[in-house]
Design an enzyme around this catalytic site. Sequence first.
Site, PDB file in Angstrom:
ATOM      1  N   ASN A 123       0.996  -1.253  -0.156  1.00  0.00           N
ATOM      2  CA  ASN A 123       0.005   0.062   0.118  1.00  0.00           C
ATOM      3  C   ASN A 123       0.933   1.288  -0.061  1.00  0.00           C
ATOM      4  O   ASN A 123       1.742   1.556   0.912  1.00  0.00           O
ATOM      5  CB  ASN A 123      -0.836   0.137   1.205  1.00  0.00           C
ATOM      6  CG  ASN A 123      -1.785   1.247   1.420  1.00  0.00           C
ATOM      7  OD1 ASN A 123      -1.808   2.102   0.508  1.00  0.00           O
ATOM      8  ND2 ASN A 123      -2.187   1.515   2.716  1.00  0.00           N
ATOM      9  N   LYS A 125       0.005   4.239  -0.270  1.00  0.00           N
ATOM     10  CA  LYS A 125      -0.499   5.506   0.159  1.00  0.00           C
ATOM     11  C   LYS A 125      -0.253   6.605  -0.503  1.00  0.00           C
ATOM     12  O   LYS A 125      -0.394   6.582  -1.774  1.00  0.00           O
ATOM     13  CB  LYS A 125      -0.012   5.805   1.729  1.00  0.00           C
ATOM     14  CG  LYS A 125      -0.172   4.670   2.537  1.00  0.00           C
ATOM     15  CD  LYS A 125       0.173   4.608   3.957  1.00  0.00           C
ATOM     16  CE  LYS A 125       0.116   3.290   4.747  1.00  0.00           C
ATOM     17  NZ  LYS A 125       0.128   3.457   6.201  1.00  0.00           N
ATOM     18  N   HIS A 154      -9.622   0.986   5.199  1.00  0.00           N
ATOM     19  CA  HIS A 154      -8.245   1.410   5.503  1.00  0.00           C
ATOM     20  C   HIS A 154      -8.323   2.219   6.905  1.00  0.00           C
ATOM     21  O   HIS A 154      -9.039   3.160   6.763  1.00  0.00           O
ATOM     22  CB  HIS A 154      -7.321   1.822   4.649  1.00  0.00           C
ATOM     23  CG  HIS A 154      -5.711   1.706   5.030  1.00  0.00           C
ATOM     24  ND1 HIS A 154      -5.167   2.806   5.990  1.00  0.00           N
ATOM     25  CD2 HIS A 154      -4.758   1.057   5.059  1.00  0.00           C
ATOM     26  CE1 HIS A 154      -3.959   2.492   6.554  1.00  0.00           C
ATOM     27  NE2 HIS A 154      -3.755   1.273   5.808  1.00  0.00           N
ATOM     28  N   GLU A 164      -6.740   4.664   7.841  1.00  0.00           N
ATOM     29  CA  GLU A 164      -6.562   5.982   7.652  1.00  0.00           C
ATOM     30  C   GLU A 164      -7.863   6.585   6.950  1.00  0.00           C
ATOM     31  O   GLU A 164      -8.005   7.959   7.019  1.00  0.00           O
ATOM     32  CB  GLU A 164      -5.300   6.306   6.828  1.00  0.00           C
ATOM     33  CG  GLU A 164      -3.927   6.085   7.469  1.00  0.00           C
ATOM     34  CD  GLU A 164      -2.886   5.686   6.853  1.00  0.00           C
ATOM     35  OE1 GLU A 164      -2.826   5.701   5.493  1.00  0.00           O
ATOM     36  OE2 GLU A 164      -1.993   4.963   7.108  1.00  0.00           O
ATOM     37  N   GLU A 168      -5.489  -5.062  10.716  1.00  0.00           N
ATOM     38  CA  GLU A 168      -4.441  -3.978  10.690  1.00  0.00           C
ATOM     39  C   GLU A 168      -4.733  -3.082  12.228  1.00  0.00           C
ATOM     40  O   GLU A 168      -5.360  -2.352  12.216  1.00  0.00           O
ATOM     41  CB  GLU A 168      -4.412  -3.116   9.728  1.00  0.00           C
ATOM     42  CG  GLU A 168      -4.100  -3.806   8.616  1.00  0.00           C
ATOM     43  CD  GLU A 168      -3.501  -2.564   7.552  1.00  0.00           C
ATOM     44  OE1 GLU A 168      -2.511  -3.026   7.044  1.00  0.00           O
ATOM     45  OE2 GLU A 168      -4.137  -1.991   7.084  1.00  0.00           O
ATOM     46  N   GLY A 212       2.300   2.311  10.442  1.00  0.00           N
ATOM     47  CA  GLY A 212       3.015   3.504  10.471  1.00  0.00           C
ATOM     48  C   GLY A 212       3.795   3.921  11.740  1.00  0.00           C
ATOM     49  O   GLY A 212       4.446   5.050  11.797  1.00  0.00           O
ATOM     50  N   SER A 252       3.310  -1.996  10.322  1.00  0.00           N
ATOM     51  CA  SER A 252       4.889  -2.175  10.630  1.00  0.00           C
ATOM     52  C   SER A 252       5.441  -3.188  10.144  1.00  0.00           C
ATOM     53  O   SER A 252       6.453  -3.825  10.970  1.00  0.00           O
ATOM     54  CB  SER A 252       5.019  -1.907  12.155  1.00  0.00           C
ATOM     55  OG  SER A 252       4.802  -0.364  12.123  1.00  0.00           O
TER      56      SER A 252
HETATM   57  P1  PGA Z   1       2.741   0.172   7.652  1.00  0.00           P
HETATM   58  O1  PGA Z   1       1.389   0.257   7.074  1.00  0.00           O
HETATM   59  O2  PGA Z   1       3.491  -0.887   7.147  1.00  0.00           O
HETATM   60  O3  PGA Z   1       3.580   1.455   7.158  1.00  0.00           O
HETATM   61  O4  PGA Z   1       2.668   0.017   8.923  1.00  0.00           O
HETATM   62  C1  PGA Z   1       0.528  -0.739   6.881  1.00  0.00           C
HETATM   63  C2  PGA Z   1      -0.667  -0.199   6.206  1.00  0.00           C
HETATM   64  O5  PGA Z   1      -1.170   0.884   6.463  1.00  0.00           O
HETATM   65  O6  PGA Z   1      -1.442  -0.961   5.582  1.00  0.00           O
END
Ligand code: PGA
Length: 255
Positions: free
Chosen positions: A10, A12, A96, A98, A166, A172, A212
């Site tokens: 992803n 983003k 997601h 976010e 998640e 993140g 992460s």
């Molecule tokens: P990250 O993001 O690996 O940077 O923690 C995962 C995601 O948002 O799907």
Amino acid sequence: MKKHAIVAGNWKMYKTPTEGHDFVKDFVNLMLNIEDMEVIFCPPFSALFNIDVVLKETPYKLGAQNCHWKNEGALTGEVSVSMLKNCGVGYVIVGHSERRHIFNETDKWINKKVKAVLIGGLKPILCIGETLDQRKSNETKDVLFYQLKEDLNGVEKLEDVVIAYEPVWAIGTGETATTEQVSKAHKWVRDILLDLYSQDIAKDTSIIYGGSVKPENAGELFEIKDVNGFLIGGASLKIDSFKEIILTVNKKLKV
Ligand code: PGA
């Protein structure tokens, strides 16, 4: 032994169309042998156009990060499933964290999106997960149940649905959930699917982990029984780290 895995990157809101195309081209040139795995690139909307040309006749698939549930309309800033399909997209990330937490997407919208993606013949990657507060107050299983029930309301079969667990606090942040936490949460997701659907659906649905994931922890996370792959943010933006994770998963598939 697991027979199949899904690893999705992803991106983003990173990479211009030029950077995205170059990245994918370089990745394809690595000629990785990725049998029994689905590797999916999920660039921002602007980088989707024409990227399928680079991915043609490669084992890689294309995913989008969001969509609207309507086919077209006066909906400034939105993109429909048929528009994504026209770009060669096969998967759409839906719900997601976010989108839920920064853009206030509700479970009702997420449910409409899941259904629109399926009706359009694409596969949703439905993201669910608890916040830190919810985890601290022991609400994780209830949150997962509520999200799955609401987001999959009216969806009868899950063969084209991928669930991504998640935990919001691990996205993140560099803070990965422990193998114990991931193992428990993925088992809960299977139990909930058993409750809402059937034994076969609970057993066969792909549940991937996100939060992460990096080359250093991908191996032990993939060894967890109910983990069928990963949704990767930060580590999918660099060729080396994304490649390392894919190779680690691929190696584990063969043992
Ligand atoms: P990250 O993001 O690996 O940077 O923690 C995962 C995601 O948002 O799907």
